[in-house]
Motif scaffolding. Structure first.
Motif, mmCIF file in Angstrom:
data_model
loop_
_atom_site.group_PDB
_atom_site.id
_atom_site.type_symbol
_atom_site.label_atom_id
_atom_site.label_comp_id
_atom_site.label_asym_id
_atom_site.label_seq_id
_atom_site.Cartn_x
_atom_site.Cartn_y
_atom_site.Cartn_z
ATOM 1 N N ALA A 113 0.834 -1.202 0.000
ATOM 2 C CA ALA A 113 0.000 0.000 0.000
ATOM 3 C C ALA A 113 0.870 1.254 0.000
ATOM 4 C CB ALA A 113 -0.935 -0.010 1.208
ATOM 5 N N SER A 114 1.865 1.309 0.878
ATOM 6 C CA SER A 114 2.740 2.478 0.917
ATOM 7 C C SER A 114 3.658 2.526 -0.307
ATOM 8 C CB SER A 114 3.573 2.485 2.212
ATOM 9 O OG SER A 114 4.292 1.267 2.367
ATOM 10 N N PHE A 115 4.024 1.363 -0.838
ATOM 11 C CA PHE A 115 4.848 1.314 -2.051
ATOM 12 C C PHE A 115 4.102 1.907 -3.244
ATOM 13 C CE2 PHE A 115 6.315 -1.125 -5.828
ATOM 14 C CZ PHE A 115 7.658 -0.749 -5.832
ATOM 15 N N LEU A 116 2.836 1.540 -3.394
ATOM 16 C CA LEU A 116 2.047 2.062 -4.509
ATOM 17 C C LEU A 116 1.752 3.553 -4.350
ATOM 18 C CD1 LEU A 116 -0.417 -0.911 -5.101
ATOM 19 C CD2 LEU A 116 1.523 -0.235 -6.512
ATOM 20 N N GLN A 117 1.632 4.015 -3.119
ATOM 21 C CA GLN A 117 1.481 5.448 -2.908
ATOM 22 C C GLN A 117 2.747 6.195 -3.324
ATOM 23 O OE1 GLN A 117 0.446 5.835 1.224
ATOM 24 N NE2 GLN A 117 -1.668 5.163 0.923
ATOM 25 N N ARG A 118 3.880 5.593 -3.083
ATOM 26 C CA ARG A 118 5.163 6.221 -3.421
ATOM 27 C C ARG A 118 5.423 6.202 -4.919
ATOM 28 N NH1 ARG A 118 10.935 4.557 -0.569
ATOM 29 N NH2 ARG A 118 12.242 6.124 -1.635
ATOM 30 N N TYR A 119 4.971 5.110 -5.594
ATOM 31 C CA TYR A 119 5.213 4.963 -7.032
ATOM 32 C C TYR A 119 3.871 4.802 -7.742
ATOM 33 C CZ TYR A 119 9.979 4.064 -5.433
ATOM 34 O OH TYR A 119 11.214 4.165 -4.828
ATOM 35 N N PRO A 120 3.199 5.894 -8.042
ATOM 36 C CA PRO A 120 1.827 5.824 -8.573
ATOM 37 C C PRO A 120 1.713 5.238 -9.977
ATOM 38 C CG PRO A 120 2.630 8.086 -8.553
ATOM 39 C CD PRO A 120 3.637 7.281 -7.819
ATOM 40 N N GLU A 121 2.825 5.077 -10.695
ATOM 41 C CA GLU A 121 2.759 4.519 -12.041
ATOM 42 C C GLU A 121 2.982 3.006 -12.068
ATOM 43 O OE1 GLU A 121 1.836 6.316 -14.631
ATOM 44 O OE2 GLU A 121 1.658 8.027 -13.275
ATOM 45 N N ILE A 122 3.206 2.408 -10.904
ATOM 46 C CA ILE A 122 3.413 0.960 -10.829
ATOM 47 C C ILE A 122 2.108 0.258 -10.490
ATOM 48 C CG2 ILE A 122 4.542 -0.887 -9.484
ATOM 49 C CD1 ILE A 122 6.991 0.808 -9.270
ATOM 50 N N GLU A 123 1.883 -0.897 -11.105
ATOM 51 C CA GLU A 123 0.768 -1.780 -10.780
ATOM 52 C C GLU A 123 1.329 -3.059 -10.164
ATOM 53 O OE1 GLU A 123 -1.576 -2.556 -14.209
ATOM 54 O OE2 GLU A 123 -1.676 -0.445 -14.813
ATOM 55 N N VAL A 124 0.567 -3.699 -9.291
ATOM 56 C CA VAL A 124 1.041 -4.904 -8.611
ATOM 57 C C VAL A 124 0.001 -6.014 -8.720
ATOM 58 C CG1 VAL A 124 1.598 -5.936 -6.367
ATOM 59 C CG2 VAL A 124 2.550 -3.703 -6.978
ATOM 60 N N ASP A 125 0.470 -7.201 -9.072
ATOM 61 C CA ASP A 125 -0.311 -8.437 -8.927
ATOM 62 C C ASP A 125 0.280 -9.193 -7.748
ATOM 63 O OD1 ASP A 125 -1.869 -7.875 -11.089
ATOM 64 O OD2 ASP A 125 -1.013 -9.393 -12.417
ATOM 65 N N LEU A 126 -0.497 -9.383 -6.682
ATOM 66 C CA LEU A 126 -0.035 -10.103 -5.494
ATOM 67 C C LEU A 126 -0.697 -11.472 -5.448
ATOM 68 C CD1 LEU A 126 1.431 -10.303 -2.759
ATOM 69 C CD2 LEU A 126 -0.567 -9.211 -1.716
ATOM 70 N N HIS A 127 0.106 -12.512 -5.345
ATOM 71 C CA HIS A 127 -0.391 -13.891 -5.275
ATOM 72 C C HIS A 127 -0.014 -14.456 -3.908
ATOM 73 C CE1 HIS A 127 -1.083 -14.031 -9.694
ATOM 74 N NE2 HIS A 127 -0.075 -13.161 -9.695
ATOM 75 N N LEU A 128 -1.011 -14.713 -3.081
ATOM 76 C CA LEU A 128 -0.782 -15.281 -1.755
ATOM 77 C C LEU A 128 -0.993 -16.788 -1.835
ATOM 78 C CD1 LEU A 128 -2.532 -12.621 0.516
ATOM 79 C CD2 LEU A 128 -0.131 -12.786 -0.156
ATOM 80 N N ILE A 129 0.091 -17.533 -1.652
ATOM 81 C CA ILE A 129 0.032 -18.986 -1.789
ATOM 82 C C ILE A 129 1.142 -19.583 -0.935
ATOM 83 C CG2 ILE A 129 1.485 -18.906 -3.868
ATOM 84 C CD1 ILE A 129 -0.061 -21.352 -4.894
#
Length: 310
Positions: free
Chosen positions: A110-126
């Motif tokens: 959450a804080s990473f995406l606030q810092r870098y607004p042009e990045i998108e993230v796919d998170l896979h919890l497994i």
């Protein structure tokens, strides 16, 4: 040629032409033409084709890691060329164990995406180990001993264990004053043999061998252990990153003094962030790993939040 490489990797992963054509929104014949052209260029058949199945040939198996590496290096080169053009941008794929991801990776993202607004993230919890190359993952969070591999690993924190129970359980069963007394308590244990670093072992106790604790409740799920302890089913021995909030609130009570809950020595389990060298999006992967490491801190924040800590 690059499109042919990408199509080859997609077909190798999907195991058929039709699925790749559907994902790319093209005709199946378009996919097969690209594979035919690549095979002609290489002078080797890459797939065994039959009406029932599609499988890599020996040549295809040999070419697969090379194709991944070539595309990864090309993407990394493009990213490096544009690194100074502005803020990092594009997709970052991350995988993490379920319990750790929910508690600690999501907030860092959450804080990473606030810092870098042009990045998108796919998170896979497994909870299974993911092959970063095969699954096209940029970063994986792994807990435990790392096998030798070509992955680049960054240690985020050492795993520290705490023995704890709810006030209700302690009021009913008594407060064990030493680890040896756990042999007379209901202990919440795992249903399968634990990893070596997660056994009930205490310095100077039982000749430094694991205590053969027992209990009526067993589970392999960390949240299942936590909820059982909160409901007073017994004593739990678990990583501080799982129990920290409940220890701080008083819903769980740490049982033993610091000498029995010392941080693990070198060579015992740790929390790592790993990435594959040559993988595309290397700049974003390094940025996220650095961000996650800073969020956790030199002393993990979940250990700084323990009662009596500063």
């Amino acid at each position: 040629m690059i499109e042919s490489f990408e199509t080859f990797l997609a077909v190798a992963a999907a195991g058929n032409f039709s699925e790749v054509a559907r994902r790319q929104a093209v005709a199946v014949s378009s996919v097969t033409r690209k594979i035919d052209a690549l095979e002609a260029e290489l002078g080797s058949k890459l797939f065994h084709r039959s009406p029932r199945r599609l499988a890599l040939t020996d040549a295809g198996e040999q070419f697969l890691p090379r194709a991944r590496r070539i595309l990864g290096e090309l993407a990394g080169a493009k990213e490096a060329l544009h690194a100074d053009d502005g803020d990092p941008r594009g997709l970052l794929t991350v995988t993490a164990p379920t319990a750790f991801g929910r508690r600690h990776v999501v907030s860092a993202l959450a804080s990473f995406l606030q810092r870098y607004p042009e990045i998108e993230v796919d998170l896979h919890l497994i909870d299974q180990i993911v092959d970063l190359s095969e699954q096209r993952m940029d970063v994986a969070i792994r807990i435990g001993l790392l096998p030798d591999s070509d992955l680049r690993a960054t240690t985020l924190a050492q795993v520290r264990l705490v023995t704890c129970a709810s006030p209700a359980y302690l009021a009913r069963a008594g407060h064990p004053r030493s680890p040896e007394e756990l042999l007379h308590h209901d202990c919440i244990t795992v249903a399968t043999p634990p990893a070596p670093g997660f056994v009930w072992r205490y310095p100077g106790v039982n000749r430094n061998q694991p205590l053969p604790v027992r209990g009526r409740y067993r589970t392999d799920d960390k949240d299942g252990m936590l909820q059982a302890a909160l409901h007073g089913l017994g004593v739990m021995h678990i990583a501080t990153w799982v129990a920290c909030d409940h220890l701080r609130s008083g819903e769980l009570v740490a049982l033993f003094p610091e000498e029995f809950e010392a941080a693990p020595a070198a060579g015992l389990p740790a929390i790592h962030a790993v990435r594959l060298p040559g993988r595309s999006h290397a700049t974003k992967a390094r940025l996220f790993i650095d961000h996650l490491r800073a969020e956790i801190g030199d002393t993990p924040w979940w250990d700084r939040l323990q009662p009596g800590s500063t």
